[in-house]
Scaffold this active site. Structure first.
Site, PDB file in Angstrom:
ATOM      1  N   ARG A 170       4.846  12.014 -14.831  1.00  0.00           N
ATOM      2  CA  ARG A 170       3.466  12.246 -15.253  1.00  0.00           C
ATOM      3  C   ARG A 170       2.692  13.081 -14.247  1.00  0.00           C
ATOM      4  NH1 ARG A 170      -1.524   9.794 -14.696  1.00  0.00           N
ATOM      5  NH2 ARG A 170      -0.641   8.633 -12.950  1.00  0.00           N
ATOM      6  N   LYS A 171       2.520  12.585 -13.024  1.00  0.00           N
ATOM      7  CA  LYS A 171       1.679  13.259 -12.039  1.00  0.00           C
ATOM      8  C   LYS A 171       2.286  13.197 -10.638  1.00  0.00           C
ATOM      9  CE  LYS A 171      -3.288  13.864 -11.918  1.00  0.00           C
ATOM     10  NZ  LYS A 171      -4.562  13.261 -12.315  1.00  0.00           N
ATOM     11  N   GLY A 172       2.821  12.044 -10.292  1.00  0.00           N
ATOM     12  CA  GLY A 172       3.523  11.902  -9.021  1.00  0.00           C
ATOM     13  C   GLY A 172       2.633  12.051  -7.802  1.00  0.00           C
TER      14      GLY A 172
ATOM     15  N   TYR B  92       6.195   3.881  -1.700  1.00  0.00           N
ATOM     16  CA  TYR B  92       6.038   5.172  -2.403  1.00  0.00           C
ATOM     17  C   TYR B  92       5.216   6.142  -1.562  1.00  0.00           C
ATOM     18  CZ  TYR B  92       4.595   8.328  -6.238  1.00  0.00           C
ATOM     19  OH  TYR B  92       4.349   9.421  -7.026  1.00  0.00           O
TER      20      TYR B  92
ATOM     21  N   LYS C  20       7.232   1.448 -12.338  1.00  0.00           N
ATOM     22  CA  LYS C  20       6.377   2.599 -12.012  1.00  0.00           C
ATOM     23  C   LYS C  20       6.054   2.747 -10.521  1.00  0.00           C
ATOM     24  CE  LYS C  20       6.148   4.500 -15.077  1.00  0.00           C
ATOM     25  NZ  LYS C  20       7.402   5.097 -15.677  1.00  0.00           N
TER      26      LYS C  20
ATOM     27  N   HIS D 208      13.980  -4.437 -12.527  1.00  0.00           N
ATOM     28  CA  HIS D 208      12.565  -4.727 -12.287  1.00  0.00           C
ATOM     29  C   HIS D 208      12.329  -6.226 -12.155  1.00  0.00           C
ATOM     30  CE1 HIS D 208      11.556  -0.604 -12.909  1.00  0.00           C
ATOM     31  NE2 HIS D 208      11.810  -0.598 -14.205  1.00  0.00           N
TER      32      HIS D 208
ATOM     33  N   SER E 151      -0.165   4.185 -13.412  1.00  0.00           N
ATOM     34  CA  SER E 151       1.101   4.717 -13.892  1.00  0.00           C
ATOM     35  C   SER E 151       1.689   3.830 -14.993  1.00  0.00           C
ATOM     36  CB  SER E 151       2.081   4.820 -12.713  1.00  0.00           C
ATOM     37  OG  SER E 151       3.276   5.431 -13.120  1.00  0.00           O
TER      38      SER E 151
ATOM     39  N   THR F 228      10.971   4.021  -8.929  1.00  0.00           N
ATOM     40  CA  THR F 228      12.362   3.644  -9.198  1.00  0.00           C
ATOM     41  C   THR F 228      13.253   4.861  -9.378  1.00  0.00           C
ATOM     42  OG1 THR F 228      11.247   2.105 -10.706  1.00  0.00           O
ATOM     43  CG2 THR F 228      13.662   1.957 -10.555  1.00  0.00           C
TER      44      THR F 228
HETATM   45  P1  A3P Z   1       2.922   8.643 -12.131  1.00  0.00           P
HETATM   46  O1  A3P Z   1       2.801   7.996 -13.472  1.00  0.00           O
HETATM   47  O2  A3P Z   1       1.817   8.224 -11.204  1.00  0.00           O
HETATM   48  O3  A3P Z   1       3.060  10.123 -12.201  1.00  0.00           O
HETATM   49  P2  A3P Z   1       9.356   4.695 -12.055  1.00  0.00           P
HETATM   50  O4  A3P Z   1      10.468   5.632 -11.844  1.00  0.00           O
HETATM   51  O5  A3P Z   1       9.409   3.481 -11.202  1.00  0.00           O
HETATM   52  O6  A3P Z   1       9.154   4.406 -13.500  1.00  0.00           O
HETATM   53  O7  A3P Z   1       8.022   5.400 -11.511  1.00  0.00           O
HETATM   54  C1  A3P Z   1       7.475   6.509 -12.187  1.00  0.00           C
HETATM   55  C2  A3P Z   1       6.368   7.076 -11.328  1.00  0.00           C
HETATM   56  O8  A3P Z   1       6.966   7.735 -10.197  1.00  0.00           O
HETATM   57  C3  A3P Z   1       5.554   8.128 -12.052  1.00  0.00           C
HETATM   58  O9  A3P Z   1       4.275   8.082 -11.446  1.00  0.00           O
HETATM   59  C4  A3P Z   1       6.324   9.381 -11.692  1.00  0.00           C
HETATM   60  O10 A3P Z   1       5.615  10.571 -11.871  1.00  0.00           O
HETATM   61  C5  A3P Z   1       6.596   9.110 -10.223  1.00  0.00           C
HETATM   62  N1  A3P Z   1       7.688   9.927  -9.679  1.00  0.00           N
HETATM   63  C6  A3P Z   1       8.920  10.093 -10.174  1.00  0.00           C
HETATM   64  N2  A3P Z   1       9.621  10.962  -9.433  1.00  0.00           N
HETATM   65  C7  A3P Z   1       8.803  11.368  -8.435  1.00  0.00           C
HETATM   66  C8  A3P Z   1       8.947  12.276  -7.341  1.00  0.00           C
HETATM   67  N3  A3P Z   1      10.084  12.934  -7.146  1.00  0.00           N
HETATM   68  N4  A3P Z   1       7.889  12.453  -6.524  1.00  0.00           N
HETATM   69  C9  A3P Z   1       6.737  11.766  -6.722  1.00  0.00           C
HETATM   70  N5  A3P Z   1       6.550  10.905  -7.733  1.00  0.00           N
HETATM   71  C10 A3P Z   1       7.563  10.702  -8.582  1.00  0.00           C
END
Ligand code: A3P
Length: 290
Positions: free
Chosen positions: A252-254, A188, A42, A103, A133, A45
């Site tokens: 989810r929110k980003g 991030y 989270k 991971h 997240s 990735t």
């Molecule tokens: P949130 O749950 O805070 O929204 P992973 O890919 O490591 O599983 O991480 C997922 C997290 O990265 C989620 O965070 C997701 O929304 C966010 N994410 C994925 N793509 C993104 C983007 N293009 N810009 C910003 N956040 C992003």
């Protein structure tokens, strides 16, 4: 779908499909052209995978779609109904350059990656947002252990009692090795602040050269809004009994700082005190705990 208990491998709690395949994972022989994308879950990735994939395909989203599997970069990370394969079989079928996601904490990365001088990108996200997240992910991913109430989840996070172990050990492990192993260590929050700068940084690290126009296109294609709609990125390919996105969408929110909507002031204080202790021996420039 079963929420299997985690199985420790050298003290790190891992999902059972990883732990049960451990010997073959540890013995994995990468190709020197393989690129590793490593993160604590989270931390960004999928975002990084998408950027790298587009850079390798000169910004051509259609070419990315021709990748051999809808869940790209499957190393150790296949979400299919049990028995879940480790991803090693799928790797054999991928053409180079392979982008391999993991991971695993640094000490559990198969040593062949470093022996072959593979490139590796690590993405770190501030602890509190990473925790929030992960909490939502554990609610919706029906193969992960139940997250339980948020307050208890904070304690599990502080104790490293989640799949893939301790966030603190994870971010430190790669940080300490980044120079020796030539790991590109990204944040991030930096990607959110200036995605173009970070895309260019990844491009240089990979010794690629794409035009300014293509960089702009990649930034646009990898915006949160576009990735949320993109079936290559939003994990809609994972069947709903495994990822129940009606509970919480993968995209989810980003945002940076969403933890403020979840931690009470007391929880935040307790977390910060523990954070100081766990991170006192290291200075990793996380910018956004407050
Ligand atoms: P949130 O749950 O805070 O929204 P992973 O890919 O490591 O599983 O991480 C997922 C997290 O990265 C989620 O965070 C997701 O929304 C966010 N994410 C994925 N793509 C993104 C983007 N293009 N810009 C910003 N956040 C992003």
């Amino acid at each position: 779908i079963t929420r299997f208990p985690l199985i420790p491998v050298r003290g790190v709690p891992l999902m059972n499909h990883i732990a049960n395949n451990w010997d073959s994972i540890w013995a994995f022989r990468p190709d020197p052209s393989d690129l590793l994308i490593a993160t604590y879950p989270k931390a960004g990735t999928t975002w990084t995978q998408e950027i790298v994939d587009l850079l390798l395909h000169n910004g051509d989203a259609e070419a990315c779609k021709r990748a051999p599997t809808p869940v790209r970069s499957p190393f150790l990370e296949i979400f299919s109904p049990p028995p879940i394969p480790s991803g090693l079989d799928l790797l054999e079928k991928m053409d180079p350059p392979r982008v391999i996601k993991t991971h695993l904490p640094f000490q559990l990365v198969p040593p062949g990656f470093w022996e072959n001088k593979c490139k590796a990108i690590y993405v770190a996200r501030n602890a509190k947002d990473n925790l929030v997240s992960y909490y939502y992910f554990d609610l919706m991913n029906q193969t992960q252990p139940e997250p339980g109430p948020f307050d208890g989840y904070i304690h599990k996070f502080m104790q490293g009692d989640l799949s893939w172990g301790s966030w603190y050990d994870h971010v430190k492990g790669y940080w300490l090795e980044r120079e020796k192993r030539n790991i590109l260590y990204l944040f991030y929050e930096d990607m959110k602040e200036n995605p173009r700068r970070e895309v260019e940084r990844i491009m240089r690290y990979l010794d690629l050269s794409v035009s300014d126009e293509v960089i702009s296109q990649i930034v646009e294609l990898t915006s949160f809004k576009n990735m949320k709609e993109n079936p290559m990125a939003n994990y809609s390919c994972v069947p709903s009994p495994v990822f129940d996105q009606s509970i919480s969408p993968f995209m989810r929110k980003g945002e940076v700082g969403d933890w403020k909507n979840h931690f009470t002031p007391e929880q935040s204080k307790l977390f910060d005190e523990d954070y100081e202790k766990q991170m006192k021996d290291i200075d990793i420039p996380f910018r956004t705990l407050i």
